[in-house]
Motif scaffolding. Structure first.
Motif, PDB file in Angstrom:
ATOM      1  N   PHE A 236       0.649  -1.183  -0.033  1.00 46.60           N
ATOM      2  CA  PHE A 236       0.235  -0.070   0.234  1.00 46.60           C
ATOM      3  C   PHE A 236       0.851   1.293  -0.255  1.00 46.60           C
ATOM      4  CE2 PHE A 236       1.008  -0.473   4.419  1.00 46.60           C
ATOM      5  CZ  PHE A 236       1.033   0.601   4.910  1.00 46.60           C
ATOM      6  N   TRP A 237       1.921   1.234   0.755  1.00 46.90           N
ATOM      7  CA  TRP A 237       2.872   2.493   0.557  1.00 46.90           C
ATOM      8  C   TRP A 237       3.620   2.651  -0.532  1.00 46.90           C
ATOM      9  CZ3 TRP A 237       7.983   1.014   0.260  1.00 46.90           C
ATOM     10  CH2 TRP A 237       8.302  -0.399   0.548  1.00 46.90           C
ATOM     11  N   MET A 238       3.632   1.679  -1.527  1.00 47.02           N
ATOM     12  CA  MET A 238       4.804   1.839  -2.481  1.00 47.02           C
ATOM     13  C   MET A 238       4.255   2.198  -4.018  1.00 47.02           C
ATOM     14  SD  MET A 238       6.796  -1.525  -3.672  1.00 47.02           S
ATOM     15  CE  MET A 238       7.969  -1.624  -4.797  1.00 47.02           C
ATOM     16  N   TRP A 239       5.277   2.854  -4.444  1.00 48.39           N
ATOM     17  CA  TRP A 239       4.642   3.477  -6.111  1.00 48.39           C
ATOM     18  C   TRP A 239       5.211   2.422  -6.891  1.00 48.39           C
ATOM     19  CZ3 TRP A 239       7.235   4.006 -10.406  1.00 48.39           C
ATOM     20  CH2 TRP A 239       6.748   4.905 -11.449  1.00 48.39           C
ATOM     21  N   GLY A 240       4.494   2.085  -7.828  1.00 44.80           N
ATOM     22  CA  GLY A 240       5.037   1.139  -8.817  1.00 44.80           C
ATOM     23  C   GLY A 240       4.456  -0.203  -8.609  1.00 44.80           C
ATOM     24  N   ALA A 241       5.021  -1.342  -8.773  1.00 41.54           N
ATOM     25  CA  ALA A 241       4.402  -2.451  -8.529  1.00 41.54           C
ATOM     26  C   ALA A 241       5.685  -3.796  -8.245  1.00 41.54           C
ATOM     27  CB  ALA A 241       3.919  -3.272  -9.716  1.00 41.54           C
ATOM     28  N   GLU A 242       5.251  -4.629  -7.380  1.00 37.70           N
ATOM     29  CA  GLU A 242       6.093  -5.943  -7.067  1.00 37.70           C
ATOM     30  C   GLU A 242       5.937  -7.161  -8.034  1.00 37.70           C
ATOM     31  OE1 GLU A 242       6.533  -6.579  -2.883  1.00 37.70           O
ATOM     32  OE2 GLU A 242       8.213  -5.453  -2.914  1.00 37.70           O
ATOM     33  N   ILE A 243       4.926  -7.250  -8.318  1.00 36.78           N
ATOM     34  CA  ILE A 243       4.429  -8.407  -9.223  1.00 36.78           C
ATOM     35  C   ILE A 243       3.163  -7.917  -9.999  1.00 36.78           C
ATOM     36  CG2 ILE A 243       5.322 -10.141  -7.565  1.00 36.78           C
ATOM     37  CD1 ILE A 243       2.268 -10.973  -6.800  1.00 36.78           C
ATOM     38  N   GLY A 244       3.029  -8.828 -11.277  1.00 35.24           N
ATOM     39  CA  GLY A 244       1.893  -8.487 -11.956  1.00 35.24           C
ATOM     40  C   GLY A 244       1.840  -9.425 -13.300  1.00 35.24           C
ATOM     41  N   ALA A 245       0.819  -9.280 -13.882  1.00 34.39           N
ATOM     42  CA  ALA A 245       0.741  -9.949 -15.167  1.00 34.39           C
ATOM     43  C   ALA A 245      -0.157  -9.466 -16.028  1.00 34.39           C
ATOM     44  CB  ALA A 245      -0.006 -11.257 -14.836  1.00 34.39           C
ATOM     45  N   ASN A 246       0.305  -9.513 -17.535  1.00 35.92           N
ATOM     46  CA  ASN A 246      -0.489  -8.751 -18.481  1.00 35.92           C
ATOM     47  C   ASN A 246      -1.434  -9.826 -18.787  1.00 35.92           C
ATOM     48  OD1 ASN A 246       0.848 -10.365 -20.569  1.00 35.92           O
ATOM     49  ND2 ASN A 246       1.891  -8.583 -21.110  1.00 35.92           N
ATOM     50  N   GLU A 247      -2.262  -9.409 -20.086  1.00 35.05           N
ATOM     51  CA  GLU A 247      -3.574 -10.093 -20.705  1.00 35.05           C
ATOM     52  C   GLU A 247      -2.826 -11.230 -21.511  1.00 35.05           C
ATOM     53  OE1 GLU A 247      -5.085  -8.052 -24.466  1.00 35.05           O
ATOM     54  OE2 GLU A 247      -4.110  -6.352 -23.226  1.00 35.05           O
TER      55      GLU A 247
END
Length: 84
Positions: free
Chosen positions: A53-64
């Motif tokens: 919640f406190w961070m800008w950007g991302a740590e993990i993710g997935a695209n379509e």
């Protein structure tokens, strides 16, 4: 799709999910970054990102398309072997 990341974060730390839909951009558009602007691509893919919640950007993710990203801690310590 299922993806996960092992982490040493507090188990009660809130994680924000951020859905960004596929987008089109006009020719010549610029993407403003922290210190510079770079050419924007004509189309971006949809992506689901997760971050503390406190961070800008991302740590993990997935695209379509199922391409997954995650951060990893990188040590700066040099691990050179001594002769012998």
């Amino acid at each position: 799709m299922l993806f996960a990341k092992n982490s040493d974060r507090d188990p009660n730390e809130a994680q924000c999910l951020d859905w960004q839909p596929r987008r089109g951009h006009p020719a010549g558009a610029q993407l403003r970054c922290t210190w510079i602007a770079i050419p924007q691509v004509r189309a971006t893919h949809a992506v689901l990102l997760s971050r503390p919640f406190w961070m800008w950007g991302a740590e993990i993710g997935a695209n379509e398309h199922g391409v997954v990203i995650a951060t990893r801690r990188c040590s700066r310590a040099s691990r050179t072997r001594r002769p012998g």
